[in-house]
Design a protein around this motif. Structure first.
Motif, short mmCIF file in Angstrom:
data_model
loop_
_atom_site.label_atom_id
_atom_site.label_comp_id
_atom_site.label_asym_id
_atom_site.label_seq_id
_atom_site.Cartn_x
_atom_site.Cartn_y
_atom_site.Cartn_z
N ALA A 149 56.64 41.82 27.12
CA ALA A 149 56.55 42.38 28.55
C ALA A 149 57.74 42.33 29.52
O ALA A 149 58.01 43.47 30.05
N ILE A 150 58.27 40.89 29.28
CA ILE A 150 59.59 40.88 30.33
C ILE A 150 60.77 41.80 30.00
O ILE A 150 61.45 42.43 30.72
N SER A 151 60.95 41.91 28.84
CA SER A 151 62.09 42.67 28.34
C SER A 151 61.94 44.02 28.46
O SER A 151 62.78 44.85 28.93
N THR A 152 60.73 44.51 28.41
CA THR A 152 60.46 45.76 28.79
C THR A 152 60.31 46.14 30.11
O THR A 152 61.22 47.07 30.80
N LEU A 157 65.08 41.58 39.30
CA LEU A 157 64.01 40.93 39.31
C LEU A 157 63.46 39.82 38.21
O LEU A 157 62.81 39.18 38.47
N LEU A 158 64.30 40.19 37.22
CA LEU A 158 63.89 39.45 36.00
C LEU A 158 65.00 38.74 35.42
O LEU A 158 64.85 37.77 34.83
N ALA A 159 66.22 39.24 35.24
CA ALA A 159 67.45 38.60 34.68
C ALA A 159 67.90 37.74 35.84
O ALA A 159 67.53 37.94 37.02
N LEU A 160 68.75 36.89 35.65
CA LEU A 160 69.38 35.84 36.57
C LEU A 160 70.78 36.20 36.94
O LEU A 160 71.79 36.52 35.89
N TRP A 214 61.93 32.87 40.49
CA TRP A 214 61.18 32.88 39.27
C TRP A 214 62.08 33.28 38.09
O TRP A 214 61.81 33.10 36.94
N VAL A 215 63.35 33.92 38.42
CA VAL A 215 64.32 34.35 37.29
C VAL A 215 64.68 33.21 36.25
O VAL A 215 65.20 33.47 35.40
N TYR A 216 64.70 31.69 37.00
CA TYR A 216 65.06 31.02 36.24
C TYR A 216 64.33 30.67 34.78
O TYR A 216 64.62 30.11 33.99
N PHE A 217 63.04 31.35 34.82
CA PHE A 217 62.18 31.33 33.93
C PHE A 217 62.33 32.74 33.18
O PHE A 217 62.51 32.83 31.75
N THR A 218 62.08 33.70 33.60
CA THR A 218 62.16 35.13 33.32
C THR A 218 63.34 35.34 32.51
O THR A 218 63.03 36.02 31.27
N ALA A 219 64.28 35.18 33.02
CA ALA A 219 65.47 35.27 32.55
C ALA A 219 65.75 35.07 31.01
O ALA A 219 66.19 35.72 30.03
#
Length: 350
Positions: A20-23, A39-42, A52-57
């Protein structure tokens, strides 16, 4: 016939997050057409605005190849570690080795920008599962160091304990030569985060005793999990000298608690038990033919159980012999009074 998905629950969640996050990462980049906003990469310069990017990245992969590598890492690594530790402990581990390495990488790139004034350092994309891969390899080094992974029908055979060194060497060379510096930083950060947590903080069940309750041991003081043992034998002495100096300094300033002799001995027994347990054919599924893999696993587990029982018997015997060694002074004192008792007995017999 209903197909059964043999994947632990948290591992399934991580795989879903990865997809989901990569897409979502690729969609946001396409929709917003560049760096603003991410919004998702750091990105170090903006990370404070999107914490939140510290986790989603970690789960925001850049292409299909890295996505497949990350998927294989989470699937096979997660299946084994979640079953070995339980979902709760595995979840703590994943959270730590995803967030902390990204935070360390942010500090590195901010410092790099402050020194060089190169804007590309502050706007670098920090993303991908490299830190998670390094952390999983450290965990496998702890749990099954002597397990041998065979590749290409046995042409290549590598022991699990050598994987972290190969991984770090590959990422270091790639970072210095090709310019994949983010992978270099994340690889080392994931390695140190995982080793520090498993070495000094993670609680584990005591396999050396008879108890089967909750966690009783903090950290892993075994000699084979020391920092120097991650590297080739020829460089272990100088690395051990430096590592011991750092360890003693941290103990002196009371950042870490020194291991006792009993903790080292118990951890060595734990390491022996884990090492001989083997890796349950997660990476060598193709080697199973006609149930042969299951039979080998059963034999390996049986040998582990016999060795653990033998160690317990030896420990019990040693504990009994130690109290038995103390009573001898009493018989010695009694022997002094025997001469005064024996003559009357002889005279009665006469």
């Amino acid at each position: 016939m209903q197909t059964r998905i043999n994947i632990p629950p948290l591992t399934r969640v991580l795989l879903a997050l990865l997809l989901a996050i990569s897409t979502g990462h690729q969609i946001t980049r396409y929709v917003f057409g560049g760096l603003d906003p991410e919004l998702l990469a750091l990105i170090p310069q903006w990370s404070l605005f999107y914490p939140w990017v510290y986790f989603t990245a970690t789960f925001a992969e850049q292409n299909v190849v890295t996505l497949l590598i990350a998927g294989a890492t989470i699937l096979y690594g997660g299946k084994y570690l979640e079953r070995a530790w339980g979902s709760t402990e595995f979840g703590k581990f994943v959270l730590l080795v995803t967030v902390l390495p990204n935070f360390v990488a942010t500090l590195v790139y901010v410092l790099w920008f402050a020194i060089t004034r190169d804007d590309s350092r502050a706007l670098a994309f920090i993303q991908g599962s490299v830190a998670l891969q390094g952390a999983f390899l450290v965990a496998f080094k702890q749990l099954v160091p002597e397990h041998t992974v065979t590749i290409l029908n046995g042409i290549i055979r590598i022991r699990v304990k050598h994987f972290p060194a190969f991984f770090l060497a590959a990422n270091t060379i790639s970072g210095l030569v090709i310019g994949t510096d983010t992978a270099l930083v994340l690889g080392w950060a994931g390695f140190f985060t995982s080793w520090t947590y498993l070495r000094f903080y993670k609680k584990q069940v005591d396999l050396s005793g008879a108890g089967t309750g909750g966690p009783t041991i903090k950290g892993d003081a075994s000699e084979t999990f020391a920092f120097a043992y991650f590297w080739p034998d020829v460089v272990q002495p100088p690395i051990a000298a430096v590592a011991d100096g750092v360890y003693n300094a941290l103990v002196t300033i009371r950042i870490i608690t020194p291991f006792s002799a009993e903790e080292v001995e118990t951890s060595n027994v734990q390491a022996t038990a884990r090492g001989e347990g083997g890796l349950p054919s997660l990476l060598n599924q193709g080697a199973r033919r006609g149930g042969g893999g299951k039979r080998e696993d059963a034999e390996r587990r049986r040998a582990l159980a016999l060795k653990a029982l033998d160690q317990r018997l030896h420990a019990a015997t040693a504990n009994k012999q130690q109290p038995a060694a103390a009573p001898p002074p009493a018989p010695i004192g009694q022997e002094v009074s025997i001469p005064s008792i024996e003559p009357p007995a002889e005279s009665n017999q006469r």
